[in-house]
Design an enzyme around this catalytic site. Structure first.
Site, mmCIF file in Angstrom:
data_model
loop_
_atom_site.group_PDB
_atom_site.id
_atom_site.type_symbol
_atom_site.label_atom_id
_atom_site.label_comp_id
_atom_site.label_asym_id
_atom_site.label_seq_id
_atom_site.Cartn_x
_atom_site.Cartn_y
_atom_site.Cartn_z
ATOM 1 N N HIS A 211 0.891 -1.053 0.056
ATOM 2 C CA HIS A 211 -0.158 0.095 -0.003
ATOM 3 C C HIS A 211 0.715 1.157 0.087
ATOM 4 O O HIS A 211 0.217 2.241 -0.034
ATOM 5 C CB HIS A 211 -0.975 -0.017 1.212
ATOM 6 C CG HIS A 211 -0.273 0.199 2.575
ATOM 7 N ND1 HIS A 211 0.604 -0.778 3.171
ATOM 8 C CD2 HIS A 211 -0.051 1.265 3.074
ATOM 9 C CE1 HIS A 211 1.027 -0.199 4.253
ATOM 10 N NE2 HIS A 211 0.765 0.901 4.195
HETATM 11 C C1 UD1 Z 1 -2.019 5.402 6.267
HETATM 12 C C2 UD1 Z 1 -0.223 5.728 6.833
HETATM 13 C C3 UD1 Z 1 0.524 4.563 6.712
HETATM 14 C C4 UD1 Z 1 -0.090 3.193 7.291
HETATM 15 C C5 UD1 Z 1 -1.246 3.007 6.352
HETATM 16 C C6 UD1 Z 1 -1.850 1.689 7.043
HETATM 17 C C7 UD1 Z 1 -0.002 8.106 6.837
HETATM 18 C C8 UD1 Z 1 0.852 9.108 6.030
HETATM 19 N N1 UD1 Z 1 0.034 6.878 6.242
HETATM 20 O O1 UD1 Z 1 -1.587 5.423 4.993
HETATM 21 O O2 UD1 Z 1 1.676 5.179 7.252
HETATM 22 O O3 UD1 Z 1 1.128 2.220 6.897
HETATM 23 O O4 UD1 Z 1 -2.086 4.150 6.827
HETATM 24 O O5 UD1 Z 1 -3.114 1.378 6.551
HETATM 25 O O6 UD1 Z 1 -0.596 8.439 7.853
HETATM 26 N N2 UD1 Z 1 -9.238 4.818 2.491
HETATM 27 C C9 UD1 Z 1 -10.368 4.241 2.510
HETATM 28 N N3 UD1 Z 1 -10.941 3.700 3.884
HETATM 29 C C10 UD1 Z 1 -10.311 4.169 5.040
HETATM 30 C C11 UD1 Z 1 -9.028 4.810 5.021
HETATM 31 C C12 UD1 Z 1 -8.441 5.087 3.668
HETATM 32 O O7 UD1 Z 1 -10.921 3.918 1.513
HETATM 33 O O8 UD1 Z 1 -10.760 3.518 5.839
HETATM 34 C C13 UD1 Z 1 -8.615 5.113 1.158
HETATM 35 C C14 UD1 Z 1 -8.963 6.433 0.647
HETATM 36 O O9 UD1 Z 1 -8.957 6.532 -0.575
HETATM 37 C C15 UD1 Z 1 -7.583 7.573 1.078
HETATM 38 C C16 UD1 Z 1 -6.440 6.065 0.969
HETATM 39 O O10 UD1 Z 1 -7.287 5.015 1.371
HETATM 40 O O11 UD1 Z 1 -7.379 8.514 0.496
HETATM 41 C C17 UD1 Z 1 -5.380 6.432 1.876
HETATM 42 O O12 UD1 Z 1 -5.665 6.675 2.968
HETATM 43 P P1 UD1 Z 1 -4.810 7.503 4.030
HETATM 44 O O13 UD1 Z 1 -5.334 7.384 5.496
HETATM 45 O O14 UD1 Z 1 -4.475 8.814 3.378
HETATM 46 O O15 UD1 Z 1 -3.326 6.815 3.913
HETATM 47 P P2 UD1 Z 1 -2.815 5.265 4.081
HETATM 48 O O16 UD1 Z 1 -2.518 4.854 2.650
HETATM 49 O O17 UD1 Z 1 -3.979 4.339 4.420
#
Ligand code: UD1
Length: 380
Positions: A211
């Site tokens: 991811h």
């Molecule tokens: C975040 C953390 C990362 C961690 C990861 C574990 C930061 C900078 N990154 O990354 O260190 O390893 O979590 O999972 O804090 N989304 C959903 N549902 C959710 C959450 C996110 O669909 O419940 C999707 C959204 O499209 C979002 C994308 O995932 O834009 C990324 O989510 P985000 O929280 O920005 O970062 P992660 O890649 O999950």
């Protein structure tokens, strides 16, 4: 006040909340969820599996750019601090919520306690690296998981008196839950898939998690990653619980068919006990996660990390981890060695013994001068 925001925070915070509750010298821990992760599969099931109490406060910030997400956490966290005036704020790991809440607290004169401090990939293109460096600079108490992390903090000018090497709270969760882990065949059946014969058979299976923005946000990088995975799967069937970030990008880049016909089984993000069961019985794990590098070391399962660096060097030096990046040759050579029974076996790093949270709780009692003071008095 204990803060969680995203999935990798929960398995670190669960043992802490438990350890704090057993120390009557400490005030009651209030749990704040920023809502950075919000999908059920990224949240509720993990809370239940880890026996984490429901959050006292949920800030419900959701997704956004780094600036928007960080700013939104800060904006919503400030009134909570004003209202509850905790004696300290405990943050874990390196996600955006970790830094955002630390910044708000420190500017209000509330001490920040950082658990899993000092880890460095020395790669400033990783958003987590920025979060780590900045959180450590403003934290007042810093708990490290390995001695290299303590050395990093000292090099950055953080006084020795603020740092304690206590071991790894994430491994507290692994050791506590190992016996409760759910069998992989059951997980596949739950995901609506028949259990593959090969999973029960001698060949076994591998697990993928992917991811990181560097692997999945860029079309070429994602294509390269999928090609490597397809080749690995020709040697060993793979199970991939797909993170929302990877899922969104696979669809956005039109790569949904890239793995079609190959023995890679895509399933939704899993609960903690399912994931633990999948990893514990796997022949190998391919990942770009930070925490999984540590969990596989604790489980003595070979881990191939699809990154060029790691902030957790002890998993390579002493554990079962090998860095392979997206290098096809390096990856396949390692996979062949593992299948031939020649994978890294590793050993448990110092203090990864299931008692890190208890050490932190005991140190907090001493540090805050709570020893002998009754909880009721502090709460009054
Ligand atoms: C975040 C953390 C990362 C961690 C990861 C574990 C930061 C900078 N990154 O990354 O260190 O390893 O979590 O999972 O804090 N989304 C959903 N549902 C959710 C959450 C996110 O669909 O419940 C999707 C959204 O499209 C979002 C994308 O995932 O834009 C990324 O989510 P985000 O929280 O920005 O970062 P992660 O890649 O999950």
């Amino acid at each position: 006040m204990c803060v969680v925001g995203a999935r990798p925070n929960y398995m670190k915070m669960a043992p802490l909340v438990r350890a704090f509750s057993t120390r009557t010298e400490l005030p009651r821990a209030v749990l704040v969820h920023t809502g950075q992760h919000y999908d059920v599969s990224m949240n509720e099931r993990l809370f239940a599996d880890l026996e984490l109490p429901a959050p006292d406060v949920n800030l419900e910030v959701g997704s956004g750019t780094h600036a928007v997400q960080t700013a939104e956490v800060m904006r919503r966290f400030e009134p909570v601090l004003d209202d509850l005036r905790p004696c300290c704020v405990v943050v874990v790991g390196d996600v955006n919520s970790t830094l955002a809440c630390s910044l708000v607290a420190v500017k209000k004169g509330i001490p920040v306690v950082h658990v899993e401090a000092g880890l460095r990939s020395f790669d400033r293109e990783m958003p987590e690296e920025i979060n780590r460096v900045l959180t450590d600079q403003i934290a007042e108490r810093l708990y490290t998981t390995e001695r290299a992390a303590t050395a990093n903090l000292l090099r950055e000018g953080i006084p020795d008196s603020r740092i304690r090497f206590v071991g790894n709270v994430m491994i507290d969760s692994v050791l506590r839950n190992r016996q409760r882990a759910i069998a992989p065949t059951q997980t596949l059946a739950r995901a609506g898939l028949l259990s593959r014969e090969s999973i029960d058979g001698a060949a076994g299976y591998g697990v993928i998690t992917l991811h990181r923005p560097s692997n999945v946000d860029d079309a070429d990088a994602l294509r390269e990653s999928l090609e490597v995975l397809r080749e690995v799967a020709l040697r060993l069937p793979l199970i991939w619980p797909v993170h929302p970030r990877a899922r969104v990008n696979i669809e956005r880049f039109g790569m949904s068919q890239a793995l079609a016909g190959s023995p890679v089984t895509l399933i939704p993000p899993q609960g903690y006990l399912e994931m633990l069961g999948l990893m514990a019985s796997a022949r190998l794990v391919l990942t770009d996660s930070g925490g999984i590098q540590e969990e596989t070391t604790a489980l003595a399962v070979p881990c191939l990390t699809m990154r060029e660096n790691t902030e957790r060097p002890i998993t390579v030096d002493q554990g079962t981890n090998t860095l392979v990046g997206r290098d096809r040759g390096r990856t396949l050579a390692c996979v062949d060695a593992i299948i031939a029974g020649d994978g890294k076996r590793g050993c448990a790093p110092e203090l990864w013994d299931g008692h890190a949270a208890a050490r932190i709780a005991a140190d907090l009692v001493a540090w805050r001068g709570y020893a002998g003071v009754q909880r009721e008095v502090i709460n009054a």
